[in-house]
Enzyme design. Structure first.
Site, PDB file in Angstrom:
ATOM      1  N   ASN A   1      -6.649  -2.351  14.834  1.00 16.12           N
ATOM      2  CA  ASN A   1      -8.010  -2.482  14.579  1.00 16.12           C
ATOM      3  C   ASN A   1      -8.136  -3.875  13.668  1.00 16.12           C
ATOM      4  O   ASN A   1      -9.412  -4.089  13.172  1.00 16.12           O
ATOM      5  CB  ASN A   1      -8.638  -1.479  13.812  1.00 16.12           C
ATOM      6  CG  ASN A   1      -8.053  -1.130  12.503  1.00 16.12           C
ATOM      7  OD1 ASN A   1      -7.253  -1.728  12.056  1.00 16.12           O
ATOM      8  ND2 ASN A   1      -8.837  -0.170  11.828  1.00 16.12           N
TER       9      ASN A   1
ATOM     10  N   ASP B   1       0.900  -1.084   0.087  1.00 18.26           N
ATOM     11  CA  ASP B   1      -0.113  -0.040   0.036  1.00 18.26           C
ATOM     12  C   ASP B   1       0.850   0.983   0.041  1.00 18.26           C
ATOM     13  O   ASP B   1       1.923   1.280   0.184  1.00 18.26           O
ATOM     14  CB  ASP B   1      -1.318  -0.041   1.352  1.00 18.26           C
ATOM     15  CG  ASP B   1      -0.211  -0.237   2.576  1.00 18.26           C
ATOM     16  OD1 ASP B   1       0.999  -0.253   2.429  1.00 18.26           O
ATOM     17  OD2 ASP B   1      -1.221  -0.515   3.483  1.00 18.26           O
TER      18      ASP B   1
ATOM     19  N   HIS C   1      -6.506  -4.324  10.679  1.00 10.71           N
ATOM     20  CA  HIS C   1      -6.453  -4.073   9.185  1.00 10.71           C
ATOM     21  C   HIS C   1      -5.369  -5.074   8.748  1.00 10.71           C
ATOM     22  O   HIS C   1      -4.353  -5.161   9.298  1.00 10.71           O
ATOM     23  CB  HIS C   1      -6.627  -2.881   8.806  1.00 10.71           C
ATOM     24  CG  HIS C   1      -5.383  -1.926   9.356  1.00 10.71           C
ATOM     25  ND1 HIS C   1      -5.595  -0.402   9.346  1.00 10.71           N
ATOM     26  CD2 HIS C   1      -4.074  -2.347   9.311  1.00 10.71           C
ATOM     27  CE1 HIS C   1      -4.369   0.049   9.742  1.00 10.71           C
ATOM     28  NE2 HIS C   1      -3.462  -1.000   9.576  1.00 10.71           N
TER      29      HIS C   1
ATOM     30  N   GLU D   1      -9.220  -1.832   5.530  1.00 11.89           N
ATOM     31  CA  GLU D   1      -9.850  -1.487   6.945  1.00 11.89           C
ATOM     32  C   GLU D   1     -11.180  -2.278   7.441  1.00 11.89           C
ATOM     33  O   GLU D   1     -11.922  -2.907   6.496  1.00 11.89           O
ATOM     34  CB  GLU D   1     -10.436  -0.048   7.008  1.00 11.89           C
ATOM     35  CG  GLU D   1      -9.095   0.856   6.769  1.00 11.89           C
ATOM     36  CD  GLU D   1      -8.281   1.029   8.250  1.00 11.89           C
ATOM     37  OE1 GLU D   1      -8.385   0.107   8.783  1.00 11.89           O
ATOM     38  OE2 GLU D   1      -7.960   2.325   8.176  1.00 11.89           O
TER      39      GLU D   1
HETATM   40  C1  GLP Z   1       0.041   0.517   8.508  1.00 16.63           C
HETATM   41  C2  GLP Z   1       0.035  -0.336   7.189  1.00 16.63           C
HETATM   42  C3  GLP Z   1       0.078  -1.880   7.563  1.00 16.63           C
HETATM   43  C4  GLP Z   1       0.678  -2.170   8.957  1.00 16.63           C
HETATM   44  C5  GLP Z   1       0.112  -1.365   9.908  1.00 16.63           C
HETATM   45  C6  GLP Z   1       0.595  -1.530  11.333  1.00 16.63           C
HETATM   46  O1  GLP Z   1      -1.088   1.550   8.814  1.00 16.63           O
HETATM   47  N1  GLP Z   1      -0.819  -0.092   6.285  1.00 16.63           N
HETATM   48  O2  GLP Z   1       0.517  -2.541   6.519  1.00 16.63           O
HETATM   49  O3  GLP Z   1       0.737  -3.457   9.021  1.00 16.63           O
HETATM   50  O4  GLP Z   1      -0.257  -0.141   9.761  1.00 16.63           O
HETATM   51  O5  GLP Z   1       1.765  -0.958  11.495  1.00 16.63           O
HETATM   52  P1  GLP Z   1       2.718  -1.350  12.774  1.00 16.63           P
HETATM   53  O6  GLP Z   1       3.597  -2.569  12.426  1.00 16.63           O
HETATM   54  O7  GLP Z   1       3.335   0.047  12.763  1.00 16.63           O
HETATM   55  O8  GLP Z   1       1.865  -1.509  14.024  1.00 16.63           O
END
Ligand code: GLP
Length: 238
Positions: free
Chosen positions: A136, A67, A138, A143
């Site tokens: 959450n 993404d 995702h 989402e």
């Molecule tokens: C982001 C990304 C995800 C990622 C998630 C968790 O928003 N789009 O691909 O897995 O958040 O991030 P973190 O590893 O910093 O908790």
């Protein structure tokens, strides 16, 4: 889903990096799905070390990132292309022509998303997909919602995600409200998925993955339907 419990973040990163490196060693032209966020940073660090030690060669690898924020400039230090260059691409011998990441500066996001899926489909999906998980539930920027996108698409970030990701920006107002995100079809194209979950803060969401139910309100729970998922967690997460 298989679960590997690691003593700490360092060990989780080493296990994940070794899995990625092994994939590339056994198939040098592997297609690797890459994730951003703080969780895979240690994995990329280890992969850079492995590359420097001559254990892994990225010259024939193709990458597909999950993404990108939209819109966002490539040189914004919070863009995911900036993150990937900073944490991995600038330090290994991956070919720039074989890096795929949705373009946060594109003028036609619908076309950008359709082209992204076409490229991913043409190459036959990913061999190995690294995934993180949002608080959450995702995955990528898919989402929680009543229905979830199959295709790569423009998605609206939820307030939870904007708040969680605001820690990387000066203020929450600076967090882009939308993103270009691979959909479930692209994520599920992976022959093997490595889901990394680290830290106490993710314990509640990690538990939901293993409660024997599926829900679009926890997009990651759908991974239970994929035939080859390895969840690598730290001991404080489970
Ligand atoms: C982001 C990304 C995800 C990622 C998630 C968790 O928003 N789009 O691909 O897995 O958040 O991030 P973190 O590893 O910093 O908790």
């Amino acid at each position: 889903m298989k679960k590997i419990v690691c003593a700490n973040y360092e060990e989780m990163s080493a296990v994940a990096a070794y899995a990625v490196a092994s994939q590339i060693r056994s198939k040098p032209n592997s297609v690797i799905g890459l994730a951003t966020g703080s969780t895979p940073v240690g994995t990329y660090k280890k992969l850079v070390e492995m590359y420097k030690d001559g254990f892994v060669d990225f010259s024939k690898v193709t990458s597909f990132n999950l993404d990108e924020y939209y819109p966002i400039k490539h040189d914004n230090d919070q863009s995911y292309i900036y993150f990937m260059k900073d944490n991995l691409f600038n330090h290994v011998n991956i070919s720039a022509a074989q890096i795929n990441i949705p373009d946060g500066e594109c003028s036609d996001p619908a076309k950008e998303c359709a082209d992204y899926d076409a490229r991913l489909e043409k190459i036959g999906g990913t061999d190995l997909q690294i995934l993180g998980i949002g608080n959450n539930g995702h995955i990528a920027f898919v989402e929680p919602a009543e229905s979830l996108p199959l295709a790569t698409s423009v998605v609206k970030l939820t307030e939870d995600t904007i708040e969680a990701n605001s820690r990387f920006f000066k203020t929450a107002d600076e967090v882009p409200r939308e993103a270009l995100s691979m959909g479930l079809k692209g994520i599920f194209s992976a022959k093997h998925i490595l889901l990394l979950i680290s830290g106490k803060g993710k314990a509640a969401i990690a538990k939901k993955l293993f409660d024997g139910t599926l829900s679009t309100s926890v997009p990651a729970s759908l991974l239970n339907l994929h035939p080859n998922v390895t969840v690598i967690v730290t001991s404080d997460t489970q």
